[in-house]
Scaffold this motif. Structure first.
Motif, PDB file in Angstrom:
ATOM      1  N   LEU A  21      22.426 -12.360   7.052  1.00 45.17           N
ATOM      2  CA  LEU A  21      21.060 -13.306   7.788  1.00 45.17           C
ATOM      3  C   LEU A  21      20.898 -12.748   9.205  1.00 45.17           C
ATOM      4  O   LEU A  21      21.931 -12.245   9.997  1.00 45.17           O
ATOM      5  CB  LEU A  21      21.946 -14.481   7.797  1.00 45.17           C
ATOM      6  CG  LEU A  21      22.203 -15.398   6.571  1.00 45.17           C
ATOM      7  CD1 LEU A  21      23.022 -16.672   7.121  1.00 45.17           C
ATOM      8  CD2 LEU A  21      20.778 -15.783   5.808  1.00 45.17           C
ATOM      9  N   SER A  22      19.725 -12.393   9.569  1.00 45.97           N
ATOM     10  CA  SER A  22      19.162 -11.658  10.469  1.00 45.97           C
ATOM     11  C   SER A  22      18.909 -12.761  11.534  1.00 45.97           C
ATOM     12  O   SER A  22      19.043 -13.840  11.438  1.00 45.97           O
ATOM     13  CB  SER A  22      17.605 -11.052  10.329  1.00 45.97           C
ATOM     14  OG  SER A  22      16.981 -12.193  10.253  1.00 45.97           O
ATOM     15  N   LYS A  23      18.828 -12.055  12.989  1.00 46.97           N
ATOM     16  CA  LYS A  23      18.865 -12.764  13.925  1.00 46.97           C
ATOM     17  C   LYS A  23      17.633 -13.887  14.030  1.00 46.97           C
ATOM     18  O   LYS A  23      17.960 -15.098  14.405  1.00 46.97           O
ATOM     19  CB  LYS A  23      18.609 -11.875  15.414  1.00 46.97           C
ATOM     20  CG  LYS A  23      19.796 -11.351  16.083  1.00 46.97           C
ATOM     21  CD  LYS A  23      19.762 -10.266  16.798  1.00 46.97           C
ATOM     22  CE  LYS A  23      18.748 -10.483  17.875  1.00 46.97           C
ATOM     23  NZ  LYS A  23      18.675  -9.295  19.008  1.00 46.97           N
ATOM     24  N   GLU A  24      16.629 -13.365  13.418  1.00 50.29           N
ATOM     25  CA  GLU A  24      15.368 -14.121  13.399  1.00 50.29           C
ATOM     26  C   GLU A  24      15.608 -15.370  12.246  1.00 50.29           C
ATOM     27  O   GLU A  24      15.214 -16.427  12.471  1.00 50.29           O
ATOM     28  CB  GLU A  24      14.171 -13.211  12.955  1.00 50.29           C
ATOM     29  CG  GLU A  24      13.705 -12.200  13.748  1.00 50.29           C
ATOM     30  CD  GLU A  24      14.790 -11.104  14.054  1.00 50.29           C
ATOM     31  OE1 GLU A  24      15.709 -10.812  12.979  1.00 50.29           O
ATOM     32  OE2 GLU A  24      14.632 -10.396  15.104  1.00 50.29           O
ATOM     33  N   GLN A  25      16.209 -14.988  11.245  1.00 48.56           N
ATOM     34  CA  GLN A  25      16.578 -16.016  10.143  1.00 48.56           C
ATOM     35  C   GLN A  25      17.365 -16.885  10.804  1.00 48.56           C
ATOM     36  O   GLN A  25      17.041 -18.339  10.836  1.00 48.56           O
ATOM     37  CB  GLN A  25      17.106 -15.577   9.010  1.00 48.56           C
ATOM     38  CG  GLN A  25      16.339 -14.815   8.130  1.00 48.56           C
ATOM     39  CD  GLN A  25      16.989 -14.215   6.903  1.00 48.56           C
ATOM     40  OE1 GLN A  25      17.881 -13.222   7.144  1.00 48.56           O
ATOM     41  NE2 GLN A  25      16.924 -14.725   5.731  1.00 48.56           N
ATOM     42  N   ILE A  26      18.306 -16.836  11.465  1.00 48.72           N
ATOM     43  CA  ILE A  26      19.417 -17.688  12.091  1.00 48.72           C
ATOM     44  C   ILE A  26      18.552 -18.402  13.143  1.00 48.72           C
ATOM     45  O   ILE A  26      18.681 -19.776  13.278  1.00 48.72           O
ATOM     46  CB  ILE A  26      20.429 -17.132  12.700  1.00 48.72           C
ATOM     47  CG1 ILE A  26      21.335 -16.219  11.584  1.00 48.72           C
ATOM     48  CG2 ILE A  26      21.406 -17.920  13.567  1.00 48.72           C
ATOM     49  CD1 ILE A  26      22.161 -15.216  12.198  1.00 48.72           C
ATOM     50  N   SER A  27      17.801 -17.968  14.164  1.00 52.74           N
ATOM     51  CA  SER A  27      17.273 -18.518  15.068  1.00 52.74           C
ATOM     52  C   SER A  27      16.024 -19.640  14.807  1.00 52.74           C
ATOM     53  O   SER A  27      16.044 -20.678  15.261  1.00 52.74           O
ATOM     54  CB  SER A  27      16.824 -17.682  16.170  1.00 52.74           C
ATOM     55  OG  SER A  27      15.409 -17.750  16.421  1.00 52.74           O
ATOM     56  N   SER A  28      15.232 -19.114  13.528  1.00 54.65           N
ATOM     57  CA  SER A  28      14.237 -20.260  13.149  1.00 54.65           C
ATOM     58  C   SER A  28      15.208 -21.505  12.536  1.00 54.65           C
ATOM     59  O   SER A  28      14.786 -22.730  12.782  1.00 54.65           O
ATOM     60  CB  SER A  28      13.330 -19.576  12.424  1.00 54.65           C
ATOM     61  OG  SER A  28      13.714 -19.703  10.941  1.00 54.65           O
ATOM     62  N   THR A  29      16.237 -20.918  11.892  1.00 54.85           N
ATOM     63  CA  THR A  29      16.952 -22.245  11.165  1.00 54.85           C
ATOM     64  C   THR A  29      17.509 -23.278  12.198  1.00 54.85           C
ATOM     65  O   THR A  29      17.575 -24.342  12.242  1.00 54.85           O
ATOM     66  CB  THR A  29      17.964 -21.742  10.395  1.00 54.85           C
ATOM     67  OG1 THR A  29      17.318 -20.959   9.057  1.00 54.85           O
ATOM     68  CG2 THR A  29      18.857 -22.677   9.695  1.00 54.85           C
ATOM     69  N   PHE A 155      22.564 -22.830   6.379  1.00 54.07           N
ATOM     70  CA  PHE A 155      22.223 -22.140   5.051  1.00 54.07           C
ATOM     71  C   PHE A 155      23.258 -22.443   3.940  1.00 54.07           C
ATOM     72  O   PHE A 155      24.464 -22.552   4.326  1.00 54.07           O
ATOM     73  CB  PHE A 155      22.482 -20.517   5.374  1.00 54.07           C
ATOM     74  CG  PHE A 155      21.402 -20.202   6.528  1.00 54.07           C
ATOM     75  CD1 PHE A 155      19.952 -19.599   5.774  1.00 54.07           C
ATOM     76  CD2 PHE A 155      21.810 -19.990   7.681  1.00 54.07           C
ATOM     77  CE1 PHE A 155      19.088 -19.188   7.012  1.00 54.07           C
ATOM     78  CE2 PHE A 155      20.858 -19.525   8.690  1.00 54.07           C
ATOM     79  CZ  PHE A 155      19.537 -19.064   8.383  1.00 54.07           C
TER      80      PHE A 155
END
Ligand code: IMP
Ligand code: MG
Length: 185
Positions: A21-29, A155
Motif C-alpha cells: 500500500l503506497s503512501k498516497e493510498q494510505i493517506s486518502s483512506t 483496508f
C-alpha cells in the motif's frame, strides 16, 4: 517476476518484502476515515485510545483528519512474537484516563486474530464508557478468531505478514512510510 518489480523489494532484518500500500493510498483512506468519524461524532468529544506500539503512526494521521474536539491516550499491549500471534495478551502500559461515561474510539494498526482487541474490549467495558467503537487501518478477515464488530476499517487485506507505517517485524520497519508485504516464494 521481472527485474523492475524485484528492485522495489526491501529487506527488513532477514526477510524480503514488496510494496503493498503506497503512501498516497494510505493517506486518502485515512482522510476518508477521519471524515466519517467527524460526521458520526458531531457535537461529541470522543476519547481515542490507540494500542501501542503499532498504532502510533495511524493515530497521528487519523486524529489530524478528524475535525472534532477530542482527547487521546495510549495503552501498550502485546501478543506478537516474530511473524505470529502468541495468543497471550500482556498489558505493558495500562489506561491512564477516566473513561466512565465517555465515547471511546479504539485505534488499532491491524486486526489479525482479534485476540488483542477482544481482550482489551473486555477490560475497558469494566470502566463503563458510554460507547465503544473500533477503528483499524488494516484487517485480515481470514485470520480472525473472535467475533468482532469493526466500525471503521481502512483496508481488508490477505492473510500475509506486512510491515511499515507503524507495523513491525521484530521491532524493525515501523518507520517505513508505506506498507510492504512479505514476499512468499
Ligand atoms: P491480533 O491480536 O492477532 O489481532 O494481533 C494484533 C497485533 O498483532 C497488531 O496490533 C500488530 O501489532 C500485530 N500484527 C498482526 N498482524 C501483523 C502483521 O502482518 N504485521 C505486523 N504486525 C502484525
Ligand atoms: Mg507488533
Amino acid at each position: 517476476m521481472s527485474e523492475t518489480v524485484k528492485t522495489n523489494r526491501i529487506r527488513v532484518l532477514d526477510l524480503e518484502f514488496e510494496p503493498f500500500l503506497s503512501k498516497e493510498q494510505i493517506s486518502s483512506t485515512v482522510d476518508k476515515l477521519g471524515k466519517q468519524i467527524t460526521q458520526d461524532y458531531l457535537g461529541k468529544k470522543p476519547i481515542f485510545i490507540a494500542i501501542l506500539n503499532g498504532s502510533y503512526v495511524f493515530m497521528a494521521d487519523l486524529l489530524r483528519a478528524c475535525k472534532l474536539e477530542c482527547e487521546m491516550t495510549f495503552v501498550k499491549l502485546s501478543s506478537y512474537q516474530g511473524l505470529e500471534s502468541s495468543g497471550v495478551v500482556a498489558t505493558q502500559i495500562g489506561l491512564s484516563l477516566d473513561i466512565r461515561g465517555r465515547d471511546i474510539i479504539i485505534v488499532e494498526d491491524i486486526i489479525d486474530t482479534g485476540t488483542t482487541i477482544h481482550h482489551f474490549l473486555q477490560q475497558i467495558k469494566k470502566f463503563e464508557p458510554a460507547s465503544v467503537k473500533l477503528a483499524t487501518l488494516l484487517f485480515k478477515p481470514k485470520a480472525l478468531q473472535h467475533p468482532l464488530k469493526i466500525d471503521y476499517t481502512g483496508f481488508e487485506i490477505p492473510n500475509r505478514f506486512v510491515v511499515g507505517y507503524g507495523l513491525d517485524y521484530n521491532e524493525a520497519g515501523r518507520n517505513l512510510p508505506a506498507i510492504y508485504q512479505l514476499v512468499s516464494e
